[in-house]
Design an enzyme around this catalytic site. Structure first.
Site: not given
Ligand code: TC6
Length: 698
Positions: A106, A126
Site C-alpha cells: 500500500e 491481511e
Molecule cells: C498490514 O500491513 C496492515 C496494514 C493496514 C494499516 C492500516 N510485523 O516469517 P519470518 C517477524 S498487516 C511484525 O520468520 P520469512 C516475524 O514474527 C501485515 N513482525 O521470515 C519473525 O520474528 P522472529 C501484512 C513481523 O523470511 C521475523 O519477522 N503483512 C512481521 O520466513 C521474520 O519473519 C503480512 O502479513 C510484521 N508484519 O518470511 C506479512 N512480519 O524472528 C507477514 C514478520 O522474532 N510476514 N515479522 O520470529 C510474512 O509473511 C513473512 O514474515 C515474510 C518473511 C514473508 C515477510
C-alpha cells in the site's frame, strides 16, 4: 540522515529514502514518521527532482508491524504517509525487492511509479490475519488491476511474482541487476520525459462482468465459512466499484475497524506469531550447531513412507526408500508417481519437474543402501516388535551421526531409542496423513535426544515444507492425546441421548471441517475396533467403556465410507453422509442395554463436552512439560486437526473466548452430574483460575 528507521541520501538530483527496520522493514511508528518526514523534506528541497523509496536489507516493507495492532496509535499514520507520497509534486518511485506485502505494498501504491527485481513478490495478505488492506489497498488495487483480480488477490492473500505483477499493472517495470541503480535511472528517465505524476486514486475501476463480485462471493462460500475478513474484503471492492475514491476509503476504514476489534482477527494474529514461535525450542538456542542433511532414507513405502519421501524430493533432497518386497516397492513408487502426475495435470508441476523429483527418490530392498543417509525415518507397521527389528538394523548400518527418526503416532520413543546404542541420535517425527499434504509435524523429543538432533530436525522440518512443533513422549503425544478426550465424550453422548448427526453438526458449525463421527467414517471405524479388541479395554476397572456403539456398528460391517456405511450411509461416489434410521435404532438399543434413559442434548452441552475435556487435557500436557507452551498446542490443533484458525487454537480459545474460569466451572458441573473422575479439572487449570491467569502467561 534522518531517523535511524529511514536513511536519507541523494544520488545527484534524486533523493533516496531507505527503510532500515530489520528483519522485514515492518512499518513501525518510526518507519512511518521517518518516511513522511523524508518525503516532505525532499519535496521542499529545490535540489531534488525525484524521490526513490527502497527497502534496506533483504526486503522492501513486509507490512504494518503486527505487534502494534491494538495499541494506541503513535507517530505519523500510514494514510498520511501514502497521501504525502501521492501528493508529492515530484515523481516518487517505489523500488521493490524481497516482499512488498500488506501496508508495504500500500505504501508502494502511494508512489507514482513502481519498479521491481524479477524475484520480488507483492501481495495483500491481511486476510491471513483476519484483516483487510486498511491503507487504501482495497480501493487502489481494483483501479490498477481490475476488480476481479483484486478480489482474488486479496481474498487468497497470495504472493504475486514480479512478472505477474507487471502484467497486472501493479508494477511498471521489472529490472535485473542493482535495484537502487535501476530505480534512480528510472526516476531520472521519468523526470526527463516530464512523465505525469500518476496517482492511482485518479484511475477508474475496471470491472469485467457486472455479476463478477456476486459470482466471486458464491465461489468462496465453502472455503471462507466462519471467517469474517473475506466477506468484508468483498464489500470494500463493491465500494470501489460503486463509490468515488474518498467514499470508498471511508468504507474501507469502517470495515477494517470492524475486523481489527474482532475475536477472529485477534485469533489469527495470535496464530501468526504462534506458528513462528513453535519452531523455536526453549532450551535449544538458535545458534546450536546443526548436522548436515544431504541425503535421507525412509523405511517403508506405504502411504506414509511415500508421502514423506515426496517431502524430501520436493525440497531437492535425495532420498532412498526401502521396502521389504519388490511388489510393495513398485506399488509405493507408482503411487508417488501418480501423485506427482496428478499435480502436473492441475498445473502445479511441469512434466520435467515430475521427472526431476522422481529421480531424487531411489527405491531399494537393501538396508545397505541407507548407509550414507544423514537422516533415516522409519514409517513401518505400528507394533513395538516391528520397530525393534527396524531400529536394531538401523543401528547396525547407519553411519555415525545419522539421525534415526520414528514416525510412530503412539509408541514409546524412549523404548525405541533404547533398541540402538545411540539413543541420543533418535527422535520422533510424527507426520500426519497424507504426509505430502499435511503441514503439521510433531517432532518428539526422547529422554536422551541430543540438542543438535532437535535443532537439525526442527530446521529440516521447515526445509521440507512442514510446520514443526516439539512435543514430549506420552501416549498419543499432544494432538491424539487431546483428540481422545473428545472421542470419549462423543461416544458417551451417543449412549446418553445424542445422535451422530447432532454431535457432528455442532463441531462442524464451530468451524471444524467435519465432526467426530464423520471423521471416524472417513478414517475407517475398523481401525479403532481392532485396537479395542486388542486392548480388552472393556475389562479394565474404573474406566467407562467407550466402544459400545462403535463395536455394534463395526459388527454390522459398517466400517465407514469405504464400505458405503458407518455412522451414516453413503451414496458412493458422492460421499455425503446421510443419517441412517438403522443406526439410530442401534444406538437406542445400546442405551437400553446399558440401562441408560436417553435425554435431549443442547448444542451448548455437546460443544462443552467435546471441547472442554481437550482444554483440560492440554493443561495436563503443559503441566507435564509435554508441550513447551500453550501456543504449541494451538499450532498442532490448527494444522493437524482442523481447529478453525479464526478461533486461535484450543488453548487460546479457552484463554480468550471462553475464559479459564468458565471452563473450570463447567468441568466441575459435569463431574458432579456424572460422578465421573474424568471431569476433574487439571491441577494447573485450578491454579491458573485461582490466580486469575491465562495459559499464555505460563
Ligand atoms: C498490514 O500491513 C496492515 C496494514 C493496514 C494499516 C492500516 N510485523 O516469517 P519470518 C517477524 S498487516 C511484525 O520468520 P520469512 C516475524 O514474527 C501485515 N513482525 O521470515 C519473525 O520474528 P522472529 C501484512 C513481523 O523470511 C521475523 O519477522 N503483512 C512481521 O520466513 C521474520 O519473519 C503480512 O502479513 C510484521 N508484519 O518470511 C506479512 N512480519 O524472528 C507477514 C514478520 O522474532 N510476514 N515479522 O520470529 C510474512 O509473511 C513473512 O514474515 C515474510 C518473511 C514473508 C515477510
Amino acid at each position: 540522515m534522518s531517523d535511524a528507521a529511514i536513511l536519507r541520501s541523494t544520488d545527484g538530483e534524486v533523493g533516496i529514502l531507505t527503510v532500515n527496520n530489520p528483519p522485514v522493514n515492518a512499518l513501525s511508528a518510526a518507519v512511518r514518521t521517518g518516511l513522511g518526514d523524508g518525503i516532505k523534506a525532499f519535496a521542499g528541497d529545490p535540489a531534488i527532482k525525484a524521490i526513490v523509496v527502497i527497502g534496506g536489507g533483504r526486503t522492501f516493507i513486509a507490512g504494518a508491524d503486527i505487534r502494534e495492532f491494538g495499541k494506541p496509535p503513535s507517530g505519523t499514520s500510514l494514510h498520511d504517509v501514502i497521501a504525502a507520497m501521492e501528493d508529492c509534486p515530484k515523481p516518487v518511485v517505489a523500488a521493490l525487492h524481497g516482499t512488498a506485502l500488506g501496508g508495504g505494498l500500500e505504501t508502494a501504491f502511494g508512489a507514482h511509479y513502481r519498479i521491481a527485481v524479477p524475484q520480488a513478490r507483492v501481495g495483500l495478505p491481511e486476510v491471513h490475519l483476519g484483516l483487510l488492506p486498511g491503507a487504501g489497498g482495497t480501493q487502489r488495487l481494483p483501479r490498477l488491476a481490475g476488480a476481479e483480480f483484486a478480489l482474488e488477490a486479496m481474498v487468497s492473500g497470495r504472493h504475486i511474482p514480479a512478472k505477474e505483477a507487471l502484467s497486472r499493472n501493479i508494477v511498471d517495470k521489472v529490472a535485473d541487476g542493482d535495484l537502487l541503480a535501476a530505480a534512480v535511472a528510472y526516476a531520472r528517465e521519468l523526470v526527463a520525459q516530464g512523465a505525469p505524476l500518476r496517482r492511482i486514486r485518479d484511475l477508474p475501476v475496471k470491472l469485467g462482468s457486472p455479476t463478477a463480485i456476486e459470482d466471486f462471493a458464491k465461489s468462496i462460500a465453502r472455503k471462507a465459512r466462519g471467517f469474517k475478513a473475506p466477506w468484508n474484503i468483498i464489500k470494500t471492492v463493491q465500494a470501489a466499484v460503486d463509490l468515488p475514491f474518498d467514499e470508498g476509503m471511508k468504507r474501507e476504514r469502517e470495515l477494517f475497524a470492524e475486523l481489527l476489534t474482532s475475536s477472529e482477527s485477534a485469533a489469527q494474529r495470535h496464530y501468526f506469531f504462534a506458528e513462528r514461535e513453535a519452531a523455536k525450542v526453549l532450551d535449544v538456542p538458535a545458534d546450536t550447531p546443526q548436522r548436515e542433511i544431504k541425503a535421507g532414507g525412509i523405511i517403508g513405502c506405504g502411504t506414509m513412507g511415500g508421502g514423506i519421501a515426496m517431502n524430501f524430493a520436493n525440497a531437492g533432497i535425495p532420498v532412498t526408500v526401502l521396502e521389504t518386497s519388490q511388489e510393495a516397492l513398485d506399488r509405493g513408487m507408482k503411487v508417488i508417481r501418480t501423485n506427482y502426475e496428478n499435480t502436473a495435470k492441475r498445473g502445479g508441476l511441469t512434466a520435467d519437474q515430475v521427472e526431476q523429483r522422481m529421480a531424487l527418490i531411489k527405491p531399494t530392498l537393501s538396508y545397505d543402501d541407507l548407509k550414507d543417509a544423514d537422516v533415516i525415518i522409519e514409517a513401518v507397521f505400528e507394533t513395538m516388535e516391528v520397530k525393534e527389528g527396524v531400529f536394531t538394523k538401523l543401528d547396525a548400518i547407519a553411519k555415525p551421526g545419522a539421525i534415526l527418526a520414528t514416525n510412530t503416532s503412539g509408541l514409546d520413543v524412549n523404548q525405541i531409542a533404547n533398541y540402538t546404542k545411540r539413543p541420543s541420535d533418535v527422535i520422533g517425527m510424527h507426520f500426519f496423513s497424507p504426509a505430502n499434504v499435511m503441514k503439521l509435524l510433531e517432532n518428539v523429543r526422547g529422554k536422551a535426544t541430543s540438542k543438535d538432533v532437535i535443532a537439525t530436525v526442527m530446521s529440516l522440518s521447515k526445509k521440507i515444507g512442514k510446520i514443526p512443533t516439539l512435543v514430549g513422549v506420552c501416549e498419543g503425544f499432544v494432538g491424539n492425546r487431546m483428540l481422545r478426550q473428545r472421542g470419549v465424550q462423543s461416544a458417551y453422548m451417543l449412549e446418553e441421548g445424542a445422535l451422530p448427526q447432532q454431535v457432528d453438526k455442532v463441531i462442524f458449525d464451530f468451524g471444524f471441517p467435519m465432526g467426530p463421527f464423520q471423521m471416524s467414517d472417513l478414517a475407517g471405524n475398523d481401525v479403532g475396533w481392532r485396537i479395542r479388541q486388542g486392548k480388552k479395554e472393556k475389562e479394565q476397572r474404573n474406566v467407562r467403556y467407550t466402544g459400545y456403539v462403535a463395536d455394534a456398528i463395526c459388527e454390522l460391517g459398517r466400517f465407514g465410507q469405504k464400505t458405503g456405511a458407518g455412522y451414516y450411509k453413503y451414496n458412493l461416489p458422492d460421499r455425503s453422509p446421510i443419517p441412517d434410521p438403522e443406526v439410530e435404532k442401534l444406538i437406542e438399543e445400546t442405551s437400553k442395554k446399558l440401562g441408560i434413559t436417553r435425554r435431549a442434548f443442547s448444542d451448548q452441552e455437546i460443544l462443552e463436552r467435546c471441547l472442554y475435556p481437550m482444554v483440560n487435557e492440554g493443561a495436563k500436557i503443559l503441566e507435564e512439560g509435554m508441550a513447551q507452551r500453550a501456543l504449541d498446542i494451538d499450532v498442532i490443533w490448527v494444522n493437524g486437526y482442523g481447529w478453525p484458525v479464526y478461533r486461535g487454537g484450543p488453548m487460546w480459545w479457552a484463554d480468550n473466548v471462553v475464559g479459564l474460569k468458565a471452563v473450570h466451572d463447567a468441568l466441575l458441573k459435569y463431574r458432579d452430574m456424572s460422578g465421573d473422575p474424568f471431569w476433574e479439572p487439571a491441577p494447573l487449570l485450578k491454579k491458573l483460575v485461582q490466580e486469575n491467569r491465562k495459559f499464555s502467561s505460563l
